[in-house]
Every structure is written in C-alpha cells, then in structure tokens.
Design a protein around this motif. Structure first.
Motif, PDB file in Angstrom:
ATOM      1  N   LEU A 223       0.821  -1.201   0.000  1.00  0.00           N
ATOM      2  CA  LEU A 223       0.000   0.000   0.000  1.00  0.00           C
ATOM      3  C   LEU A 223       0.863   1.262   0.000  1.00  0.00           C
ATOM      4  N   LEU A 224       1.931   1.272   0.784  1.00  0.00           N
ATOM      5  CA  LEU A 224       2.813   2.438   0.813  1.00  0.00           C
ATOM      6  C   LEU A 224       3.504   2.642  -0.531  1.00  0.00           C
ATOM      7  N   THR A 225       3.841   1.552  -1.203  1.00  0.00           N
ATOM      8  CA  THR A 225       4.417   1.654  -2.545  1.00  0.00           C
ATOM      9  C   THR A 225       3.373   2.166  -3.528  1.00  0.00           C
ATOM     10  N   ALA A 226       2.123   1.712  -3.382  1.00  0.00           N
ATOM     11  CA  ALA A 226       1.042   2.228  -4.224  1.00  0.00           C
ATOM     12  C   ALA A 226       0.866   3.728  -4.010  1.00  0.00           C
ATOM     13  N   ALA A 227       1.045   4.180  -2.771  1.00  0.00           N
ATOM     14  CA  ALA A 227       0.944   5.618  -2.493  1.00  0.00           C
ATOM     15  C   ALA A 227       2.034   6.391  -3.234  1.00  0.00           C
ATOM     16  N   GLN A 228       3.237   5.828  -3.300  1.00  0.00           N
ATOM     17  CA  GLN A 228       4.302   6.469  -4.070  1.00  0.00           C
ATOM     18  C   GLN A 228       3.957   6.502  -5.554  1.00  0.00           C
ATOM     19  N   GLN A 229       3.390   5.404  -6.062  1.00  0.00           N
ATOM     20  CA  GLN A 229       2.953   5.384  -7.457  1.00  0.00           C
ATOM     21  C   GLN A 229       1.897   6.464  -7.704  1.00  0.00           C
ATOM     22  N   LEU A 230       0.986   6.634  -6.748  1.00  0.00           N
ATOM     23  CA  LEU A 230      -0.035   7.664  -6.857  1.00  0.00           C
ATOM     24  C   LEU A 230       0.589   9.050  -6.943  1.00  0.00           C
ATOM     25  N   GLY A 231       1.572   9.309  -6.077  1.00  0.00           N
ATOM     26  CA  GLY A 231       2.245  10.603  -6.110  1.00  0.00           C
ATOM     27  C   GLY A 231       2.906  10.872  -7.445  1.00  0.00           C
ATOM     28  N   SER A 232       3.533   9.850  -8.012  1.00  0.00           N
ATOM     29  CA  SER A 232       4.165   9.992  -9.322  1.00  0.00           C
ATOM     30  C   SER A 232       3.121  10.256 -10.401  1.00  0.00           C
ATOM     31  N   ALA A 233       1.988   9.538 -10.342  1.00  0.00           N
ATOM     32  CA  ALA A 233       0.928   9.728 -11.330  1.00  0.00           C
ATOM     33  C   ALA A 233       0.372  11.151 -11.279  1.00  0.00           C
ATOM     34  N   LEU A 234       0.186  11.677 -10.079  1.00  0.00           N
ATOM     35  CA  LEU A 234      -0.326  13.047  -9.941  1.00  0.00           C
ATOM     36  C   LEU A 234       0.692  14.071 -10.435  1.00  0.00           C
ATOM     37  N   ARG A 235       1.969  13.801 -10.177  1.00  0.00           N
ATOM     38  CA  ARG A 235       3.012  14.727 -10.620  1.00  0.00           C
ATOM     39  C   ARG A 235       3.097  14.777 -12.144  1.00  0.00           C
ATOM     40  N   ALA A 297      -3.014   2.002  -8.901  1.00  0.00           N
ATOM     41  CA  ALA A 297      -1.900   2.947  -8.756  1.00  0.00           C
ATOM     42  C   ALA A 297      -0.774   2.616  -9.729  1.00  0.00           C
ATOM     43  N   ASP A 298      -0.481   1.328  -9.900  1.00  0.00           N
ATOM     44  CA  ASP A 298       0.548   0.940 -10.869  1.00  0.00           C
ATOM     45  C   ASP A 298       0.156   1.373 -12.276  1.00  0.00           C
ATOM     46  N   GLU A 299      -1.095   1.126 -12.630  1.00  0.00           N
ATOM     47  CA  GLU A 299      -1.565   1.512 -13.963  1.00  0.00           C
ATOM     48  C   GLU A 299      -1.503   3.024 -14.141  1.00  0.00           C
ATOM     49  N   ALA A 300      -1.930   3.767 -13.127  1.00  0.00           N
ATOM     50  CA  ALA A 300      -1.919   5.227 -13.228  1.00  0.00           C
ATOM     51  C   ALA A 300      -0.495   5.752 -13.384  1.00  0.00           C
ATOM     52  N   ALA A 301       0.448   5.210 -12.602  1.00  0.00           N
ATOM     53  CA  ALA A 301       1.825   5.692 -12.659  1.00  0.00           C
ATOM     54  C   ALA A 301       2.466   5.407 -14.016  1.00  0.00           C
ATOM     55  N   VAL A 302       2.292   4.185 -14.507  1.00  0.00           N
ATOM     56  CA  VAL A 302       2.926   3.793 -15.770  1.00  0.00           C
ATOM     57  C   VAL A 302       2.262   4.486 -16.958  1.00  0.00           C
ATOM     58  N   ARG A 303       0.940   4.408 -17.042  1.00  0.00           N
ATOM     59  CA  ARG A 303       0.264   4.966 -18.205  1.00  0.00           C
ATOM     60  C   ARG A 303       0.314   6.489 -18.213  1.00  0.00           C
ATOM     61  N   ASN A 304       0.270   7.108 -17.048  1.00  0.00           N
ATOM     62  CA  ASN A 304       0.378   8.569 -17.010  1.00  0.00           C
ATOM     63  C   ASN A 304       1.759   9.030 -17.450  1.00  0.00           C
ATOM     64  N   ALA A 305       2.792   8.297 -17.057  1.00  0.00           N
ATOM     65  CA  ALA A 305       4.138   8.651 -17.499  1.00  0.00           C
ATOM     66  C   ALA A 305       4.260   8.508 -19.011  1.00  0.00           C
ATOM     67  N   ARG A 306       3.671   7.464 -19.565  1.00  0.00           N
ATOM     68  CA  ARG A 306       3.688   7.278 -21.020  1.00  0.00           C
ATOM     69  C   ARG A 306       2.949   8.422 -21.722  1.00  0.00           C
ATOM     70  N   ASP A 307       1.769   8.778 -21.216  1.00  0.00           N
ATOM     71  CA  ASP A 307       1.003   9.851 -21.841  1.00  0.00           C
ATOM     72  C   ASP A 307       1.694  11.198 -21.664  1.00  0.00           C
ATOM     73  N   CYS A 308       2.335  11.398 -20.524  1.00  0.00           N
ATOM     74  CA  CYS A 308       3.091  12.631 -20.300  1.00  0.00           C
ATOM     75  C   CYS A 308       4.219  12.739 -21.322  1.00  0.00           C
ATOM     76  N   LEU A 309       4.839  11.615 -21.615  1.00  0.00           N
ATOM     77  CA  LEU A 309       5.893  11.589 -22.630  1.00  0.00           C
ATOM     78  C   LEU A 309       5.329  11.987 -23.994  1.00  0.00           C
ATOM     79  N   GLN A 310       4.115  11.506 -24.307  1.00  0.00           N
ATOM     80  CA  GLN A 310       3.494  11.857 -25.578  1.00  0.00           C
ATOM     81  C   GLN A 310       3.173  13.352 -25.649  1.00  0.00           C
ATOM     82  N   VAL A 311       2.706  13.924 -24.558  1.00  0.00           N
ATOM     83  CA  VAL A 311       2.410  15.349 -24.539  1.00  0.00           C
ATOM     84  C   VAL A 311       3.675  16.160 -24.796  1.00  0.00           C
TER      85      VAL A 311
END
Length: 359
Positions: A223-235, A297-311
């Motif tokens: 859960l704490l690792t998921a929270a870190q993934q969440l923070g990355s996704a929001l960033r 959270a894993d999906e949000a972190a990975v896919r958001n980073a990919r989409d951020c790269l596309q932007v």
C-alpha cells in the motif's frame, strides 16, 4: 460519511511537500540520476550521496520530521498516527521521486514496539532495505534495492519477519543493472534462511518479530508503494498540463488541441481514481482493497508517465527531460512487494470467498 482530509492531515501533506521541495528539488534528483552526487559526498558520510546512494542527511531529516515513526506509538517515541497519514507522506515522497528504501525503513521502525532491533530506523539514523524470502521460489533469486547503502535488512519469510545485518545478505548478493538509475539493485541467490528458521535466534543471526507478521508487513508495504505510485501519477499530470500550456505549436499552445486535452483528461481520471482507492485501502486495511489499490496505482503511474511523454513530444524522449524518470521508477515499483499478477490473485480469492459464502 465524510472522507475529506482533516486539517492535521492537510498540514502533514503540506509539510512533507515543503520538505521535499527544499531538500530534494529537481536539481538534487538530476544529480543523483546523472551520477554527479552532491559535492562528491559518499553514501553514509552525513552530507549527501553519490549516484545510487542514500542521502544520509536527508534520511535523518526525514527521521526528525517523524516520517519513519509516523505509526509508532507516542509511548515508544513515535508520532502515534495511522496508515492513512503514512499514505499521505509516501504520496509526497513518490511525487518527488525520492530514492531509497522508504517502505522498508518505515516498517522496520514500526517493529521497535515488538522488541526487534532496528538500530535507529525511526530516527533516520539507519537505512533498512528488505529481502522477501518468499520470493526466492520465483526463479530462485530475490531483488534487493539499495543494499550497498543499507545498515540492516528486513527479512520476510512465509509467516515471520525479522532483522538481519546487511553484511549477511550482501555475502550472497550480485549487483545488477537497474532500469531506474536512482534505484540500485542486487540479485540475491539463496544464502538467506527464511525468517521462521532464525526467528528465535539472537546475536549475529538476527531477531524475529513474531509469527504472522510477514503477511501484514507485505500488505502495508504494497500500500505504501502504491501511495508512491499515486504521487508519481499526480506529478506527471501536473507536468503534462504545464507543458501543454507553455509549448507553442502552429501559433497556439498545444493544450488548445483536442488530442492533447484528451490525453491530459485521461491522465487526471486515472490518478484521481487511483487516489480514491488508495485512500480507502488505507482506512480499511483490507487485503482486497489493498490489491485493488496496487493495480490502479501501478496503472496510473505507468500509463500517465507514457502519456506525459506523448504530450512532451520529441523532447520527452530525451535524457534531459524528467518524464523517463517517472516511467522507469513506476516500472521498478510495479515489481516490488505485490505484483499485478499477485494482486489479481488476491482479488480473485476474495471474490471466490464471497461467492462461496453467498451460496
């Protein structure tokens, strides 16, 4: 029922963000990634850390701020808060891509109440990494992060948990190349007995924290690792939106184009969905809720980073941009503590159990 953050929780999150911005800004992150360190300081000298090392000064400041002792009872020298507050703190650490075995040190600090020796983990004087002995069944090897910087290792067996010295684990470890430049990894092939075999031992062989502890620690770490993934996704949502507002193409900010707007909107939906599930799991501490939080959270972190790269377009693929750091860290975190396959099995088992009770 009101699930809004309390005033104290908002203050905790704001304080953690201020600490991260002051002590681990982008320049510090890039120094770690680019193998430049801070003034040539070596890991453990109290000033900073070279590439892949843990910044001991920042680690102690985290300890002084109560980061590692958030859930330790006040009678034991802790802050006396709960898992929801720890999730908020870890979310901010993930937002800043703070490197180091944060979850393992936090969990080791909590073992102080059981009498297990943690050697200053709560105060940030010790760096504790983790070895999941149960993972040795998957290919016979276990990956351990930041082993070279660690003072101790939290070992999780099938049902028991305990503390061993980093030297013991390191004797059978092999450094490997990590996808994330800020997360050094070692492959440990055997050589470490499951915690159950040495739980009642003492001295150099370590001291255990009691049967049944490992499962709880694994869930909390996931859960704490998921929270870190969440923070990355929001960033990455913030980063993509900021770039879309500033980048001019064909005479307009690219944020005016519908395709870019859709990417950013999808990123926000993923992050906010993950946030609601991660926060709910922190309240319920239910294994199924935690598994759902890990998956989202894993999906949000990975896919958001990919989409951020596309932007970001072409510049998003460069080393100088920070987008790849979020993507690489998200990939590494997704393989820690509870993988997607394990989370799916947990959810399936819960659904089967519920179905059986309804029959």
């Amino acid at each position: 029922m009101d699930f809004s953050l309390t005033e104290d929780q908002r203050a905790l999150r704001a304080g953690m963000r201020e600490l991260m911005e002051r002590r681990f800004p982008r320049a510090r992150l890039r120094a770690v990634v680019d193998a430049e360190g801070v003034g040539g300081a070596a890991a453990g000298d109290g000033a900073g850390a070279g590439a892949g090392g843990v910044d001991r000064g920042l680690w102690r400041e985290l300890g002084a701020a109560g980061f590692f002792a958030l859930r330790l009872p006040e009678a034991a020298g802790g802050v006396g808060l709960g898992l929801p507050e720890a999730v908020l703190a870890f979310e901010e650490a993930g937002r800043s891509l703070l490197p180091g075995p944060l979850a393992a040190t936090h969990l080791a600090a909590g073992l102080a109440a059981t009498g297990a020796p943690v050697g200053g983990a709560a105060e940030g004087e010790a760096v504790v990494t983790a070895f999941d002995a149960a993972g040795a069944g998957r290919g016979g090897a276990v990956l351990v992060e930041h082993l070279a910087s660690a003072d101790a290792v939290l070992v999780l067996g099938d049902g028991d948990a305990g503390i061993r010295t980093a030297k013991e684990i390191g004797s059978s470890a092999e450094a490997i190349r990590s996808l994330d430049p800020a997360t050094p990894l070692h492959r440990v092939c055997g050589g470490v007995a499951p915690a159950a075999a040495w739980e009642r031992s003492s001295g150099e062989q370590g001291v255990g924290a009691g049967r049944g502890t490992a499962a709880r620690l694994r869930r909390e770490a996931a859960l704490l690792t998921a929270a870190q993934q969440l923070g990355s996704a929001l960033r990455t949502v913030e980063t993509a939106v900021a770039h879309a507002r500033e980048r001019i193409q064909f005479g307009r900010a690219i944020g005016a184009f519908q395709a870019v707007q859709h990417l950013c909107a999808s990123m926000l939906v993923r992050a906010e969905t993950a946030r609601s599930v991660v926060y709910a799991a922190a309240v319920t501490e239910d294994p199924g809720d935690i598994a759902a939080a890990v998956l989202l959270a894993d999906e949000a972190a990975v896919r958001n980073a990919r989409d951020c790269l596309q932007v970001h377009g072409g510049m998003g693929f460069t080393w100088e941009a920070d987008v790849h750091l979020h993507l690489k860290r998200a990939w590494v975190r997704a393989e820690q503590w509870q993988t997607a396959a394990a989370a799916e099995e947990e959810l399936a088992a819960g659904l089967m159990s519920t179905g059986a009770r309804c029959l």
